[in-house]
Design an enzyme around this catalytic site. Structure first.
Site, PDB file in Angstrom:
ATOM      1  N   ASN A 119     -31.375  17.123  97.187  1.00 36.21           N
ATOM      2  CA  ASN A 119     -30.304  16.211  96.788  1.00 36.21           C
ATOM      3  C   ASN A 119     -30.624  14.729  97.015  1.00 36.21           C
ATOM      4  O   ASN A 119     -30.030  13.864  96.390  1.00 36.21           O
ATOM      5  CB  ASN A 119     -29.047  16.619  97.581  1.00 36.21           C
ATOM      6  CG  ASN A 119     -27.942  15.601  97.519  1.00 36.21           C
ATOM      7  OD1 ASN A 119     -27.246  15.512  96.509  1.00 36.21           O
ATOM      8  ND2 ASN A 119     -27.764  14.828  98.585  1.00 36.21           N
ATOM      9  N   HIS A 120     -31.594  14.424  97.897  1.00 39.52           N
ATOM     10  CA  HIS A 120     -31.852  13.028  98.255  1.00 39.52           C
ATOM     11  C   HIS A 120     -32.445  12.234  97.089  1.00 39.52           C
ATOM     12  O   HIS A 120     -33.130  12.791  96.233  1.00 39.52           O
ATOM     13  CB  HIS A 120     -32.819  12.955  99.451  1.00 39.52           C
ATOM     14  CG  HIS A 120     -34.165  13.544  99.135  1.00 39.52           C
ATOM     15  ND1 HIS A 120     -34.421  14.889  99.234  1.00 39.52           N
ATOM     16  CD2 HIS A 120     -35.309  12.982  98.676  1.00 39.52           C
ATOM     17  CE1 HIS A 120     -35.668  15.114  98.872  1.00 39.52           C
ATOM     18  NE2 HIS A 120     -36.241  13.977  98.516  1.00 39.52           N
ATOM     19  N   ILE A 121     -32.178  10.949  97.063  1.00 44.33           N
ATOM     20  CA  ILE A 121     -32.801  10.033  96.098  1.00 44.33           C
ATOM     21  C   ILE A 121     -33.036   8.693  96.773  1.00 44.33           C
ATOM     22  O   ILE A 121     -32.348   8.351  97.735  1.00 44.33           O
ATOM     23  CB  ILE A 121     -31.920   9.756  94.848  1.00 44.33           C
ATOM     24  CG1 ILE A 121     -30.472   9.421  95.261  1.00 44.33           C
ATOM     25  CG2 ILE A 121     -31.989  10.886  93.866  1.00 44.33           C
ATOM     26  CD1 ILE A 121     -29.690   8.702  94.189  1.00 44.33           C
ATOM     27  N   TYR A 183     -35.212   6.022  87.621  1.00 41.05           N
ATOM     28  CA  TYR A 183     -34.386   7.137  88.100  1.00 41.05           C
ATOM     29  C   TYR A 183     -34.324   8.233  87.033  1.00 41.05           C
ATOM     30  O   TYR A 183     -34.552   9.413  87.323  1.00 41.05           O
ATOM     31  CB  TYR A 183     -32.995   6.593  88.408  1.00 41.05           C
ATOM     32  CG  TYR A 183     -31.928   7.606  88.731  1.00 41.05           C
ATOM     33  CD1 TYR A 183     -31.785   8.113  90.014  1.00 41.05           C
ATOM     34  CD2 TYR A 183     -31.023   8.022  87.752  1.00 41.05           C
ATOM     35  CE1 TYR A 183     -30.775   9.024  90.316  1.00 41.05           C
ATOM     36  CE2 TYR A 183     -30.015   8.925  88.046  1.00 41.05           C
ATOM     37  CZ  TYR A 183     -29.891   9.426  89.321  1.00 41.05           C
ATOM     38  OH  TYR A 183     -28.884  10.318  89.611  1.00 41.05           O
ATOM     39  N   LEU A 217     -20.965  10.507  86.672  1.00 44.01           N
ATOM     40  CA  LEU A 217     -20.689   9.549  87.748  1.00 44.01           C
ATOM     41  C   LEU A 217     -19.772  10.184  88.803  1.00 44.01           C
ATOM     42  O   LEU A 217     -18.733  10.745  88.472  1.00 44.01           O
ATOM     43  CB  LEU A 217     -20.038   8.289  87.171  1.00 44.01           C
ATOM     44  CG  LEU A 217     -19.840   7.131  88.168  1.00 44.01           C
ATOM     45  CD1 LEU A 217     -21.185   6.606  88.665  1.00 44.01           C
ATOM     46  CD2 LEU A 217     -19.032   5.996  87.524  1.00 44.01           C
ATOM     47  N   ILE A 218     -20.205  10.101  90.063  1.00 40.14           N
ATOM     48  CA  ILE A 218     -19.466  10.673  91.189  1.00 40.14           C
ATOM     49  C   ILE A 218     -19.110   9.529  92.141  1.00 40.14           C
ATOM     50  O   ILE A 218     -19.930   8.623  92.350  1.00 40.14           O
ATOM     51  CB  ILE A 218     -20.339  11.722  91.935  1.00 40.14           C
ATOM     52  CG1 ILE A 218     -20.979  12.724  90.966  1.00 40.14           C
ATOM     53  CG2 ILE A 218     -19.521  12.438  93.015  1.00 40.14           C
ATOM     54  CD1 ILE A 218     -20.043  13.577  90.161  1.00 40.14           C
ATOM     55  N   ASP A 221     -20.152   6.179  97.790  1.00 35.24           N
ATOM     56  CA  ASP A 221     -20.240   4.737  98.056  1.00 35.24           C
ATOM     57  C   ASP A 221     -21.426   4.115  97.312  1.00 35.24           C
ATOM     58  O   ASP A 221     -21.296   3.055  96.689  1.00 35.24           O
ATOM     59  CB  ASP A 221     -20.392   4.473  99.566  1.00 35.24           C
ATOM     60  CG  ASP A 221     -19.136   4.885 100.330  1.00 35.24           C
ATOM     61  OD1 ASP A 221     -18.077   5.063  99.688  1.00 35.24           O
ATOM     62  OD2 ASP A 221     -19.214   5.038 101.566  1.00 35.24           O
TER      63      ASP A 221
END
Ligand SMILES: NC(=O)c1ccc[n+]([C@@H]2O[C@H](COP(=O)([O-])OP(=O)(O)OC[C@H]3O[C@@H](n4cnc5c(N)ncnc54)[C@H](OP(=O)(O)O)[C@@H]3O)[C@@H](O)[C@H]2O)c1
Ligand SMILES: *[C@@H]1O[C@H](CO)[C@@H](O)[C@H](O)[C@H]1NC(C)=O
Ligand SMILES: *[C@@H]1O[C@H](CO)[C@@H](O)[C@H](O)[C@H]1NC(C)=O
Ligand SMILES: *[C@@H]1O[C@H](CO)[C@@H](O)[C@H](O)[C@H]1NC(C)=O
Length: 292
Positions: A119-121, A183, A217-218, A221
């Site tokens: 899940n990391h980016i 990305y 889009l989620i 923050d």
């Protein structure tokens, strides 16, 4: 071509039947009880919400990210929420040695792995590509190569447990997405790699499921900050998003679509690609799908 013409409708029918039928299995939170689950990028955002859901479902939770302080807090929250166990190992996914050793340590601590949630980016601003090759390479390393390293390291354990790899991607990994070219490229790479090995596993009868998650889009923050004043779409809630990812993984779905954008799931699912992938498998010598 003749094959295509004769069987196109039949295959389309099978595809549609599969598409509707496969959505029928019910998710039960009990499915995750006692399961040994790794979540990367779990110090905030969707990853943190996934850790909390998993804890409430009674899973063994292993989280990682760079921020040790945040991870420590999340582990203690997870224990409070009912996790069977909760641990963290802090480090950066720029370091492939760390990535590999992280999986080995996680396996040792939990006594196996049932689900690997990638899940990391790297934090990504929204701006036109202006020649920053260094950032293109960094994005590839962190968002893509480390996913390959982590899943390769976990595969022996996942084979033993009939486990699951869950890859968190984006609509930007399925469609052109300006201002986030690096990305987007890294997310397309995930689709290319993980969808290809899913076919290998299918033929080689490796019972490890691969779930690619296509998110819109989620309201995390980071995403709200990056998109503010640049991309004005409605954001979906991160808590619900996190749950849908876990459900898709537990049900061993090939793909999960989650977005506020109307029709996006229907429009991005690509029946043409699915049919062609299915048809082209017959040209391969299946003996070559087995390693060694
Ligand atoms: N939010 C959205 O709108 C959206 C849309 C589509 C897809 N997605 C996908 O959903 C996933 C989660 O997104 P999010 O919005 O929840 O992101 P986020 O809140 O920014 O979280 C990113 C996570 O990755 C970790 N991370 C960053 N750099 C790292 C590094 N070098 N090594 C290891 N960990 C690192 C961060 O922790 P540290 O900083 O502590 O390392 C953090 O835990 C991503 O795969 C993203 O592409 C999100
Ligand atoms: C990479 O990670 C390994 C294992 O955690 C560590 O021993 C090594 O020092 C790290 N390398 C760098 C350059 O930080
Ligand atoms: C994995 O699946 C196979 C075939 O369904 C089954 O025989 C085996 O017991 C399963 N192993 C585990 C650990 O669930
Ligand atoms: C693969 O593993 C899942 C989960 O353990 C199991 O339900 C399924 O029957 C297995 N499938 C095969 C073909 O072994």
């Amino acid at each position: 071509m003749a094959f295509m013409k004769n069987y196109l409708f039949l295959i389309l029918g099978i595809f549609l039947a599969y598409y509707f039928y496969s959505d029928n299995e019910e998710f039960r939170p009990g499915m995750l009880k006692g399961k040994k689950v790794i979540v990367t990028g779990a110090s905030k955002g969707i990853g943190k919400e996934m850790a909390y859901h998993l804890a409430k479902m009674g899973a063994h939770v292993m989280v990682t990210a760079r921020s040790e302080e945040a991870l420590r807090k999340i582990v203690s929250d997870c224990l409070e929420y009912g996790a069977a166990s909760a641990h963290y190992i802090a480090g950066t996914m720029e370091n492939m040695t760390f990535a590999e050793q992280f999986v080995a340590k996680a396996e040792k601590i939990m006594g196996g792995i049932d689900m690997l949630i990638l899940n990391h980016i790297i934090s990504t601003p929204m701006q036109p590509f202006a020649g920053d090759i260094h950032f293109v390479r960094k994005s590839m390393e962190i968002n893509y190569i480390s996913y390959v390293v982590l899943s390769t390291a976990a595969l022996p354990m996942l084979k033993q447990s009939n486990g699951s790899i869950v890859v968190v991607s984006s609509m930007a990994g399925k469609m052109a997405s300006p201002l986030i070219a690096s990305y987007s490229a890294s997310k397309f790479a995930l689709d290319g790699f993980f969808s290809s090995i899913r076919k290998e596993y299918l033929v080689a009868k490796v019972n490890v499921s691969i779930t690619l998650c296509i998110l819109g889009l989620i309201n995390t923050d980071s995403a709200m900050k990056a998109s503010s004043g640049v991309f004005n779409a409605e954001a979906a809630p991160k808590e619900d998003c996190a749950l849908e990812i876990i459900k898709g993984g537990a049900l061993r779905r090939e793909e999960v679509y989650y977005s506020k954008l109307a029709w996006s799931s229907l429009l991005l699912r690509n029946p043409g690609r699915t049919i062609l992938e299915y048809l082209s498998l017959r040209y391969y010598n299946k003996d070559k799908f087995i390693n060694n």
